[in-house]
Design an enzyme around this catalytic site. Structure first.
Site, PDB file in Angstrom:
ATOM      1  N   PHE A   4     -33.533  -4.630   0.800  1.00  0.00           N
ATOM      2  CA  PHE A   4     -32.717  -3.999  -0.241  1.00  0.00           C
ATOM      3  C   PHE A   4     -31.448  -3.456   0.398  1.00  0.00           C
ATOM      4  O   PHE A   4     -31.498  -2.477   1.154  1.00  0.00           O
ATOM      5  CB  PHE A   4     -33.513  -2.882  -0.919  1.00  0.00           C
ATOM      6  CG  PHE A   4     -34.957  -3.272  -1.098  1.00  0.00           C
ATOM      7  CD1 PHE A   4     -35.275  -4.433  -1.798  1.00  0.00           C
ATOM      8  CD2 PHE A   4     -35.978  -2.536  -0.522  1.00  0.00           C
ATOM      9  CE1 PHE A   4     -36.589  -4.840  -1.928  1.00  0.00           C
ATOM     10  CE2 PHE A   4     -37.293  -2.941  -0.641  1.00  0.00           C
ATOM     11  CZ  PHE A   4     -37.600  -4.087  -1.348  1.00  0.00           C
ATOM     12  N   ASP A  58     -28.771  -1.437   0.843  1.00  0.00           N
ATOM     13  CA  ASP A  58     -28.249  -0.130   0.434  1.00  0.00           C
ATOM     14  C   ASP A  58     -27.231   0.340   1.470  1.00  0.00           C
ATOM     15  O   ASP A  58     -26.640  -0.465   2.179  1.00  0.00           O
ATOM     16  CB  ASP A  58     -29.407   0.869   0.287  1.00  0.00           C
ATOM     17  CG  ASP A  58     -30.048   1.190   1.631  1.00  0.00           C
ATOM     18  OD1 ASP A  58     -29.881   0.395   2.571  1.00  0.00           O
ATOM     19  OD2 ASP A  58     -30.688   2.250   1.754  1.00  0.00           O
ATOM     20  N   ASP A 101     -38.113  -3.463   5.590  1.00  0.00           N
ATOM     21  CA  ASP A 101     -37.228  -2.530   4.886  1.00  0.00           C
ATOM     22  C   ASP A 101     -37.731  -1.092   4.990  1.00  0.00           C
ATOM     23  O   ASP A 101     -36.969  -0.190   5.334  1.00  0.00           O
ATOM     24  CB  ASP A 101     -37.104  -2.916   3.406  1.00  0.00           C
ATOM     25  CG  ASP A 101     -36.190  -1.952   2.675  1.00  0.00           C
ATOM     26  OD1 ASP A 101     -34.968  -2.171   2.691  1.00  0.00           O
ATOM     27  OD2 ASP A 101     -36.697  -0.951   2.125  1.00  0.00           O
TER      28      ASP A 101
END
Ligand SMILES: Nc1nc2c(c(CN[C@H]3C=C[C@H](O)[C@@H]3O)cn2[C@@H]2O[C@H](COP(=O)(O)O)[C@@H](O)[C@H]2O)c(=O)[nH]1
Length: 306
Positions: A213, A215, A283
């Protein structure tokens, strides 16, 4: 998530400001000897979990709002997860679809017990309304129906979420090419899988298809580990906490190189150590490492996607 993998790989091959350093990557994999340090989902003890449909509603709303905490130095993801948990514990109907459509900024603040306007508060409200409206229109008001219609496929879930909820369509155009990142849609699938321990509403036969993810924490960790290298211009912008415009080449390169680097880590772990690891596991390890190091400088972009 083939479109995420192929479009981010395209960015890497045209990237100027960010480079994936293959020797840094090999070193990082060797340091952990191919075993991803295990981090428990909700290691922080901040999420709502009752093993049922309300948890699914909670996670969906949480991930609808899971972006852009940094402009307020006291605010973090924890405030959102905890605030929504407490709100549910006080009133089980607080995330019902009809109520989601009516929240105002001050009401959301009150719900989260946050004393001042949230970053991008008007966007947060718009997205809450969108979630409530679309859930009501097509899913009987329940996020659980969204999940049940995906045939235990995380890929199908991401596709369904992004088809119905425009706020989850996390993509950019880079040098004329469309680049897919789908951070919040993928994290929703991952949160379900992790929270329900791969059972019930978290049973997905293809969880390995999910990518990391992208970010603002994970790129900072990869830079610290020597997996990502930045141009001196980009490094000085990040180190000086200067903002990077959403959709700029720098921003897309940061996020795409992050996805690609973690996919390469997975491949290398398989080749060198014969272990099959998930991006979801990588992650959680990298992200939890990052939030424990507040001195790591991360890039600052005003975005509804992360
Ligand atoms: N890559 C990745 N990014 C993640 C998360 C999570 C939370 N996941 C939960 C799931 C299980 C765990 O127990 C976690 O609690 C939040 N973020 C992102 O971080 C940033 C917030 O940073 P700060 O401002 O310091 O709070 C912001 O962009 C936010 O969207 C993750 O897992 N992976």
């Amino acid at each position: 998530m083939e479109e995420v993998r192929s479009s981010t790989a395209w960015v890497v091959s045209h990237s100027f400001h960010v480079v994936v350093d293959s020797s840094g990557l090999e070193k990082a994999v060797d340091t952990i000897e191919g075993s991803v340090p295990k981090v428990e989902w909700d290691f922080e003890g901040i999420h709502y979990f009752d093993n049922g449909p309300l948890t699914v509603q909670y996670l969906f709303v949480l991930d609808a709002l899971n972006f852009c905490f940094w402009p307020d130095k006291d605010l973090s993801y924890d405030n959102l997860a905890l605030g929504l948990r407490e709100a549910i514990q006080n009133d089980k109907s607080v995330l019902d679809a009809d109520r989601l459509q009516k929240y105002t900024g001050p009401q959301l603040r009150e719900l989260l017990k946050w004393p001042r306007p949230l970053p991008l508060e008007d966007e947060r409200i718009r997205l809450l309304h969108e979630v409530g409206k679309e859930l009501e229109k097509n899913f009987g008001g329940k996020a659980v129906n969204l999940v049940s219609s995906c045939g235990k496929s995380a890929v199908a879930l991401v596709a369904l979420v992004t088809r119905h909820f425009p706020g989850f369509r996390d993509h950019s155009v880079y040098k004329g090419h469309q680049v897919f990142l789908y951070k919040r849609a993928q994290i929703f699938a991952s949160d379900l899988w992790s929270a329900f321990k791969g059972q019930s509403y978290g049973e997905f036969n293809d969880i390995g298809a999910i990518t990391i993810f992208a970010d603002y924490i994970v790129p900072a960790v990869l830079r610290y580990l020597g997996v990502l290298r930045y141009s001196s211009a980009l490094a000085s912008i990040i180190d000086a906490n200067r903002e990077i415009v959403s959709g700029s080449e720098e921003e897309v390169e940061l996020r795409a190189c992050t996805v690609y680097a973690v996919e390469k880590m997975r491949e290398l772990i398989k080749i060198k150590y014969g272990k099959q690891v998930l991006s979801v596991e990588l992650d959680l390890w990298l992200w939890s490492f990052g939030i424990k190091c507040p001195s790591l400088q991360h890039h600052r972009t005003l975005s509804i996607y992360y």
